[in-house]
Each structure stands twice: as structure tokens, then as C-alpha cells.
Write a protein that holds these residues in place. Structure first.
Motif, PDB file in Angstrom:
ATOM      1  N   GLY A  16       5.814  23.234  -1.195  1.00 20.77           N
ATOM      2  CA  GLY A  16       7.120  22.590  -1.277  1.00 20.77           C
ATOM      3  C   GLY A  16       7.058  21.166  -0.765  1.00 20.77           C
ATOM      4  N   ASP A  17       7.990  20.818   0.111  1.00 20.55           N
ATOM      5  CA  ASP A  17       8.056  19.458   0.625  1.00 20.55           C
ATOM      6  C   ASP A  17       6.774  19.096   1.354  1.00 20.55           C
ATOM      7  OD1 ASP A  17      10.609  19.291  -0.355  1.00 20.55           O
ATOM      8  OD2 ASP A  17      11.587  19.728   1.559  1.00 20.55           O
ATOM      9  N   ALA A  18       6.318  17.857   1.119  1.00 24.62           N
ATOM     10  CA  ALA A  18       5.055  17.402   1.708  1.00 24.62           C
ATOM     11  C   ALA A  18       5.235  16.707   3.044  1.00 24.62           C
ATOM     12  CB  ALA A  18       4.344  16.448   0.743  1.00 24.62           C
ATOM     13  N   GLY A  19       6.460  16.478   3.473  1.00 29.52           N
ATOM     14  CA  GLY A  19       6.698  15.818   4.750  1.00 29.52           C
ATOM     15  C   GLY A  19       8.099  15.259   4.803  1.00 29.52           C
TER      16      GLY A  19
ATOM     17  N   THR B 224       1.710  14.245   8.105  1.00 25.98           N
ATOM     18  CA  THR B 224       0.954  14.246   6.854  1.00 25.98           C
ATOM     19  C   THR B 224      -0.225  15.208   6.910  1.00 25.98           C
ATOM     20  OG1 THR B 224       1.539  11.924   6.505  1.00 25.98           O
ATOM     21  CG2 THR B 224      -0.301  12.797   5.213  1.00 25.98           C
ATOM     22  N   ALA B 225      -0.317  16.091   5.924  1.00 23.57           N
ATOM     23  CA  ALA B 225      -1.527  16.889   5.716  1.00 23.57           C
ATOM     24  C   ALA B 225      -2.455  16.121   4.785  1.00 23.57           C
ATOM     25  CB  ALA B 225      -1.177  18.244   5.109  1.00 23.57           C
ATOM     26  N   PHE B 226      -3.747  16.256   4.987  1.00 22.78           N
ATOM     27  CA  PHE B 226      -4.729  15.526   4.193  1.00 22.78           C
ATOM     28  C   PHE B 226      -5.607  16.481   3.400  1.00 22.78           C
ATOM     29  CE2 PHE B 226      -3.749  12.371   7.445  1.00 22.78           C
ATOM     30  CZ  PHE B 226      -3.700  11.187   6.707  1.00 22.78           C
ATOM     31  N   ARG B 227      -5.937  16.052   2.177  1.00 21.50           N
ATOM     32  CA  ARG B 227      -6.974  16.674   1.358  1.00 21.50           C
ATOM     33  C   ARG B 227      -8.222  15.814   1.533  1.00 21.50           C
ATOM     34  NH1 ARG B 227      -6.929  19.147  -4.351  1.00 21.50           N
ATOM     35  NH2 ARG B 227      -4.705  19.404  -3.929  1.00 21.50           N
ATOM     36  N   VAL B 228      -9.292  16.401   2.083  1.00 12.41           N
ATOM     37  CA  VAL B 228     -10.482  15.629   2.430  1.00 12.41           C
ATOM     38  C   VAL B 228     -11.667  16.131   1.623  1.00 12.41           C
ATOM     39  CG1 VAL B 228     -11.971  14.826   4.297  1.00 12.41           C
ATOM     40  CG2 VAL B 228      -9.577  15.398   4.775  1.00 12.41           C
TER      41      VAL B 228
ATOM     42  N   GLU C 257       0.808  -1.209   0.000  1.00 10.69           N
ATOM     43  CA  GLU C 257       0.000   0.000   0.000  1.00 10.69           C
ATOM     44  C   GLU C 257       0.850   1.271   0.000  1.00 10.69           C
ATOM     45  OE1 GLU C 257      -3.476   0.639   2.025  1.00 10.69           O
ATOM     46  OE2 GLU C 257      -4.113  -1.421   2.175  1.00 10.69           O
ATOM     47  N   MET C 258       2.171   1.137   0.116  1.00 14.02           N
ATOM     48  CA  MET C 258       2.994   2.338   0.175  1.00 14.02           C
ATOM     49  C   MET C 258       3.017   3.093  -1.137  1.00 14.02           C
ATOM     50  SD  MET C 258       6.162   1.652   2.686  1.00 14.02           S
ATOM     51  CE  MET C 258       6.514   3.391   2.671  1.00 14.02           C
ATOM     52  N   GLY C 259       2.782   2.417  -2.242  1.00 18.16           N
ATOM     53  CA  GLY C 259       2.715   3.126  -3.511  1.00 18.16           C
ATOM     54  C   GLY C 259       4.074   3.425  -4.102  1.00 18.16           C
ATOM     55  N   HIS C 260       5.021   3.955  -3.285  1.00 18.07           N
ATOM     56  CA  HIS C 260       6.320   4.313  -3.844  1.00 18.07           C
ATOM     57  C   HIS C 260       7.412   3.342  -3.432  1.00 18.07           C
ATOM     58  CE1 HIS C 260       6.401   5.779   0.157  1.00 18.07           C
ATOM     59  NE2 HIS C 260       7.494   6.489   0.044  1.00 18.07           N
ATOM     60  N   GLY C 261       7.102   2.293  -2.666  1.00 15.89           N
ATOM     61  CA  GLY C 261       8.026   1.212  -2.425  1.00 15.89           C
ATOM     62  C   GLY C 261       9.099   1.477  -1.391  1.00 15.89           C
ATOM     63  N   ALA C 262       9.098   2.636  -0.716  1.00 11.10           N
ATOM     64  CA  ALA C 262      10.125   2.914   0.274  1.00 11.10           C
ATOM     65  C   ALA C 262       9.821   2.191   1.579  1.00 11.10           C
ATOM     66  CB  ALA C 262      10.217   4.419   0.526  1.00 11.10           C
ATOM     67  N   MET C 263      10.872   1.870   2.299  1.00 19.40           N
ATOM     68  CA  MET C 263      10.676   1.302   3.624  1.00 19.40           C
ATOM     69  C   MET C 263       9.972   2.323   4.507  1.00 19.40           C
ATOM     70  SD  MET C 263      11.883  -1.800   4.018  1.00 19.40           S
ATOM     71  CE  MET C 263      12.440  -1.992   5.704  1.00 19.40           C
ATOM     72  N   PRO C 264       9.117   1.884   5.432  1.00 23.60           N
ATOM     73  CA  PRO C 264       8.450   2.850   6.305  1.00 23.60           C
ATOM     74  C   PRO C 264       9.462   3.653   7.104  1.00 23.60           C
ATOM     75  CG  PRO C 264       8.176   0.589   7.114  1.00 23.60           C
ATOM     76  CD  PRO C 264       8.743   0.499   5.741  1.00 23.60           C
ATOM     77  N   GLY C 265       9.213   4.950   7.192  1.00 22.95           N
ATOM     78  CA  GLY C 265      10.087   5.829   7.924  1.00 22.95           C
ATOM     79  C   GLY C 265      11.155   6.488   7.079  1.00 22.95           C
ATOM     80  N   MET C 266      11.400   6.004   5.848  1.00 18.11           N
ATOM     81  CA  MET C 266      12.387   6.646   4.989  1.00 18.11           C
ATOM     82  C   MET C 266      11.887   8.027   4.575  1.00 18.11           C
ATOM     83  SD  MET C 266      14.909   4.598   4.877  1.00 18.11           S
ATOM     84  CE  MET C 266      15.893   5.356   3.584  1.00 18.11           C
ATOM     85  N   THR C 267      12.835   8.898   4.253  1.00 15.19           N
ATOM     86  CA  THR C 267      12.465  10.265   3.904  1.00 15.19           C
ATOM     87  C   THR C 267      12.503  10.470   2.394  1.00 15.19           C
ATOM     88  OG1 THR C 267      14.749  10.930   4.212  1.00 15.19           O
ATOM     89  CG2 THR C 267      13.283  11.169   6.101  1.00 15.19           C
ATOM     90  N   GLY C 268      12.080  11.667   1.991  1.00 19.06           N
ATOM     91  CA  GLY C 268      11.979  11.966   0.570  1.00 19.06           C
ATOM     92  C   GLY C 268      10.636  11.528   0.045  1.00 19.06           C
ATOM     93  N   VAL C 269       9.551  12.217   0.471  1.00 17.40           N
ATOM     94  CA  VAL C 269       8.220  11.676   0.253  1.00 17.40           C
ATOM     95  C   VAL C 269       7.376  12.476  -0.731  1.00 17.40           C
ATOM     96  CG1 VAL C 269       8.151  10.550   2.490  1.00 17.40           C
ATOM     97  CG2 VAL C 269       7.370  12.901   2.295  1.00 17.40           C
ATOM     98  N   GLY C 270       7.942  13.445  -1.409  1.00 14.11           N
ATOM     99  CA  GLY C 270       7.160  14.145  -2.414  1.00 14.11           C
ATOM    100  C   GLY C 270       6.963  15.609  -2.093  1.00 14.11           C
ATOM    101  N   LYS C 271       6.339  16.307  -3.063  1.00 18.75           N
ATOM    102  CA  LYS C 271       6.122  17.744  -2.937  1.00 18.75           C
ATOM    103  C   LYS C 271       4.672  18.081  -3.267  1.00 18.75           C
ATOM    104  CE  LYS C 271      10.900  19.102  -3.951  1.00 18.75           C
ATOM    105  NZ  LYS C 271      11.137  19.663  -2.613  1.00 18.75           N
TER     106      LYS C 271
END
Length: 509
Positions: A242-245, A284-288, A222-236
């Protein structure tokens, strides 16, 4: 003026001429601090508490748990073995009596997020109380002054990013004429028990800083981008500037469940539902939004607002709450929460419409919501009954937000958190805080014990206790100093706050 210009004064903007005072953060006043045990704190509580106020008693056991996220079993920490913890619902003006028992291997506490309560019940170790030791207990008791959507969580380390949170709903006896039922939705980003935990994530950030990329893990589909949980570099995100988290999460939750096994709500066509949305996430910020259904925003962080007509979606930063009324359509629909700017799974609650059962969202619905218009703090104005009277500030404090440093240091005014140092104010003052974001990350800044008014184009933005400050921009907020004590203000990204982005708004004599 653009919506962003409504709030963004510019990180390099010059402070307005004629401000009564300006401080960079040190306690420059010679007056003694008004601490949590001061008689003035007790007097303020006495003024809030009616002599015949009803007392609501609850017990809260902080325990080690194994919970089911929807086919995914994780070991974590919760209040009473449930995720989220059991909702507390009281009426405005009542007294809440809550006995916390700590069954955890670490000290803990409870912070009652958003409430203008007595200072000695605010739940901040080293500021308002000692942390509750393992096998210890603490009784929180306070008058509940304001109706609205609130929540509670610990204020020790990164415990918030486990399962220790629950909604606190304060009912207004005069409300309810414009809706038929309520649906409380608590959103969260989840990694605890998935091969790491929040303490390990913070340790890694401090050791390695902002490391981009990460190894793949086929066990986390379900991670979508395949990174291990807790890794950084999560998108913009353009919405977030700018950085999303800083942290990647394998799961996003709505009321404790992943999207493939959601909770549901039994509605009927034409029914008016008051959504109470709470972002309990750590990073994480959410769009609801509800695909094809307009949302009519009524409250921000518990306080009523004047809002535009129906909106497609709303932005919810960590710690923020939004109340909105929707009308149940003929066909069942999902209430969707998409992690803004992150390549991560969405969360959802299914809203059934009588015999029309809502199905889980498809890719088209998610894509549509991502492309839809989104309402932010700039779109809301405080309702007349809660608008602060016009008044020049008696004191103004600049809070420059910066980071991350080499060891993942996040600072306010160039300093890491020191509970003995803060921003001096005095009882009765109109206080202005200028959050100046000198970083490339958004920061949801939260003030304890007060609700401020965001200063927009006309100085009449919404009443809130948590506000997103976008990168390289400035947000000004005003509040009346009417609740004595020592009050934390901090970034509600749990990793930023714990890495130093906190300070104290300090009442002095």
C-alpha cells in the motif's frame, strides 16, 4: 503457501487455542516493575561481561554541523561533524565505553539499535534514562554480547531524521572465511536543511494530517515528483502492500552522499565482498541490489540465516540491516538503493573492479532493479545455531497498530505512548508478540534489548529485532525473556513512533 502468506496470518485471524495468556496492553500484573536501576539489570550485565574483557573507549560529540551531500550544502546535527558519524567497530564480548557530549540546542540520547545490552544504557528518555541536557554529558558502558551489523541514533523526538547516526559493527573473531573484504553502506532519506527540518515536518503532519499533493519547487530537481520537501502523498508499493510512506524527501543518501556524487569502493574482479547494509531512514524502505550481480544474504539484523541462492535485490525497512556477500564482476558496478514506492532519487555506492571504474547508474539499470525479484523476510530462515528451541509461549501480547487519526495520531491497542504503561512479562518466559496491522501503511516494528524469531510457515523464520508488518496483516514473533528491564517496542517510521506508535515491554517481578 505464498511468500506473503508465510507471514500474513490476517488481521482478523483468531489467536491459537491454548495460549497461556493474552493481553491488550495494560499492566495487569500486580508485580513491581523491574526498572533500569534494579539489581537484576546489574546481575544480567555481570553475567555477560568477562572479567578480562577488553574495553573500547570512544567519544561522541553531538554537534551543529554544515555537511556536503555532494554539491549540496546543508546545516544539520551530526556526531563529530561527519555524516554518517564515525563507525564504531568492536569485537564480540568486548566492553564499549562511550562518552556522549551534547552540543545541541535540545536534549538528546543514544540508543544502541539491535544490541541486547543492559537496560540502563538503552538510551530511551522517560524509560531508561533522563535525556542528556544541552552542554551535558552521559557515559554509556556495556558488554557487547552478539556479533553483527548494528547502528546507533538518538531516541529523542525526530532527531533520527537529521544526521545523528552511525554504524556499530560487532566483529565475530571466528568469521571471515567466506569473504575477502567488507563494505558498510548506511542509507538515509534526507530533508534537513533543505527549507524545512524534521520538527517542522512533524508539526505540519499534526496540524494538517495527511495532506495530499504539494507545490512545485524547481530548486529541488532530484525530487522527481516536484513536491516541496516534507509534503505527503508519496506513492504506493505492491511490495509494501500500500502506501510507501508519509513524507517526501528531496534526496536519498548512501554513506552521506547523493547519487550524483557517490562514494566508491576499490574492489577487484573475483573478490568476495561482505555488504553490511543499514537503513537509517526516517520514512523510506529501500530496494537494494547490484545490477547483474547476485546477492547471497547471510544475516538479518546481525543474526545468521539460511537463505535462497543469489537474489537480485533485498527489501530493507527503516531500522533493518542485511548482510550479503557478492562477487566483484569484471566490470565496475554501482550498488543501488531505490526508495521503494516513492518517486524520489535513488542512492548508490560505486564498486570499482580494478581498472574498470564503475559509472553512475543509468535509467535502464534503475528500471531493471525495480522490475527484478526482491527478497523479503519471508525468504529467510534462522540458521540452526540461532534458532529458538521449540516452546509454547508463556505469555502472548497482541499489539494492534492503527492510524493516522485526525491529528496524525498513531496508536498501539488504541492508546498513544505512555512510558508508565506497557506489556507485562516475567524473567524466563517465552514471549509471543502479535503485531496486528489495522492501518493502510507498513510498519517496521522494532523491539529493544532482544532479538526475536519471526514465526513463518513452520515457526522458523529469521532472527531479527525489526520486522515489517504489512497493511491489514499480522506478524508473530517469539523471544525469550532473558534481559530484565523496561524495553521499548515501536514503529521505526520516526514520525509514526513520535506520534504515538510505541509501548513498553515491561519486566515485572
Amino acid at each position: 503457501m505464498s511468500r506473503r502468506g508465510f507471514l500474513a496470518l490476517g488481521a482478523g485471524a483468531t489467536a491459537a487455542v491454548g495460549l497461556a495468556a493474552c493481553s491488550s496492553g495494560g499492566n495487569s500484573s500486580s508485580g513491581a516493575k523491574i526498572g533500569p536501576t534494579s539489581p537484576l539489570v546489574a546481575q544480567a550485565e555481570q553475567a555477560r561481561r568477562a572479567g578480562n574483557a577488553n574495553v573500547q573507549s570512544v567519544t561522541l560529540d553531538a554537534v551543529l554541523s554544515e555537511v556536503d551531500l555532494g554539491g549540496v550544502q546543508v546545516k544539520t546535527w551530526t556526531f563529530g561533524d561527519s555524516l554518517p558519524g564515525r563507525e564504531i567497530r568492536v569485537k564480540r564480548g568486548e566492553v564499549l565505553h562511550a562518552l556522549l557530549t551534547n552540543r545541541l540546542p535540545q536534549p538528546t540520547s543514544i540508543h544502541w539499535h539491535g544490541l541486547a545490552l543492559r537496560n540502563d544504557m538503552d538510551g530511551v528518555p522517560d524509560v531508561t534514562q533522563a535525556a542528556v541536557a544541552p552542554e551535558g554529558n552521559f557515559t554509556y558502558e556495556f558488554a557487547v554480547p552478539d556479533a553483527g551489523t548494528y547502528w546507533f541514533h538518538p531516541h529523542v523526538g525526530v532527531q533520527l531524521d537529521r544526521g545523528l547516526y552511525a554504524p556499530l559493527i560487532v566483529e565475530d573473531p571466528e568469521a571471515g572465511a567466506n569473504y575477502d573484504s567488507e563494505l558498510v553502506i548506511v542509507l538515509d532519506d534526507w530533508l534537513d536543511g533543505t527549507g524545512t527540518d524534521p520538527d517542522a515536518v512533524l508539526d505540519n503532519l499534526r496540524k494538517n494530517g495527511m495532506v495530499m499533493g504539494g507545490a512545485t519547487d524547481s530548486a529541488m530537481p532530484e525530487m522527481g515528483h516536484g513536491a516541496m520537501p516534507g509534503m505527503t502523498g508519496v506513492g504506493k508499493s505492491n511490495v509494501l502492500g500500500g502506501d510507501a510512506g508519509d513524507v517526501s524527501y528531496p534526496y536519498m543518501l548512501a554513506n552521506g552522499r547523493i547519487a550524483s556524487a557517490p562514494t566508491s569502493f576499490e574492489g577487484r574482479a573475483g573478490q568476495r565482498i561482505r555488504l553490511r547494509l543499514i537503513n537509517a531512514g526516517g520514512d523510506t524502505a529501500f530496494r537494494v541490489g547490484v545490477p547483474g550481480v547476485a546477492m547471497h544474504v547471510t544475516h538479518t539484523d546481525g543474526f545468521p540465516v539460511v537463505a535462497p541462492g543469489g537474489v537480485d535485490s533485498v527489501l530493507l525497512g527503516m531500522g533493518e540491516r542485511i548482510d550479503a556477500i557478492i562477487t566483484v564482476p569484471e566490470q565496475g558496478v554501482p550498488v543501488l538503493a531505490i526508495p521503494e514506492g516513492k518517486e524520489a532519487p535513488y542512492a548508490q555506492v560505486l564498486l570499482h573492479s580494478g581498472a574498470s571504474r564503475a559509472g553512475t547508474a543509468n535509467d535502464a539499470a534503475v528500471a531493471q532493479l525495480k522490475m527484478s525479484g526482491i527478497a523479503t523476510v519471508a525468504d529467510f530462515t534462522a540458521a540452526p545455531g540461532v534458532t529458538l528451541p521449540d516452546k509454547k509461549p508463556d505469555v502472548t501480547h497482541d499489539l494492534t497498530l492503527a492510524g493516522p487519526g485526525e491529528k496524525y495520531d498513531w496508536t498501539i491497542n488504541g492508546r498513544p505512548f505512555d512510558p508508565q504503561s506497557g506489556l507485562p512479562i516475567q524473567q524466563g518466559q517465552r514471549v509471543r508478540l502479535r503485531f496486528v496491522n489495522d492501518s493502510d501503511m507498513f510498519h517496521p516494528m522494532h523491539l529493544h534489548g532482544h532479538t526475536f524469531q519471526v514465526r513463518g510457515a513452520n515457526g522458523k523464520g529469521p532472527r531479527k529485532d525489526t520486522v515489517i508488518v504489512l497493511p491489514r496483516e499480522t506478524v508473530e514473533v517469539d523471544f525469550d525473556a532473558n534481559n530484565p528491564g523496561q524495553w521499548l517496542t515501536h514503529c521505526h517510521n520516526i514520525y509514526h513512533g513520535e506520534a504515538g506508535m510505541m509501548t513498553v515491554v515491561s519486566y515485572v517481578e
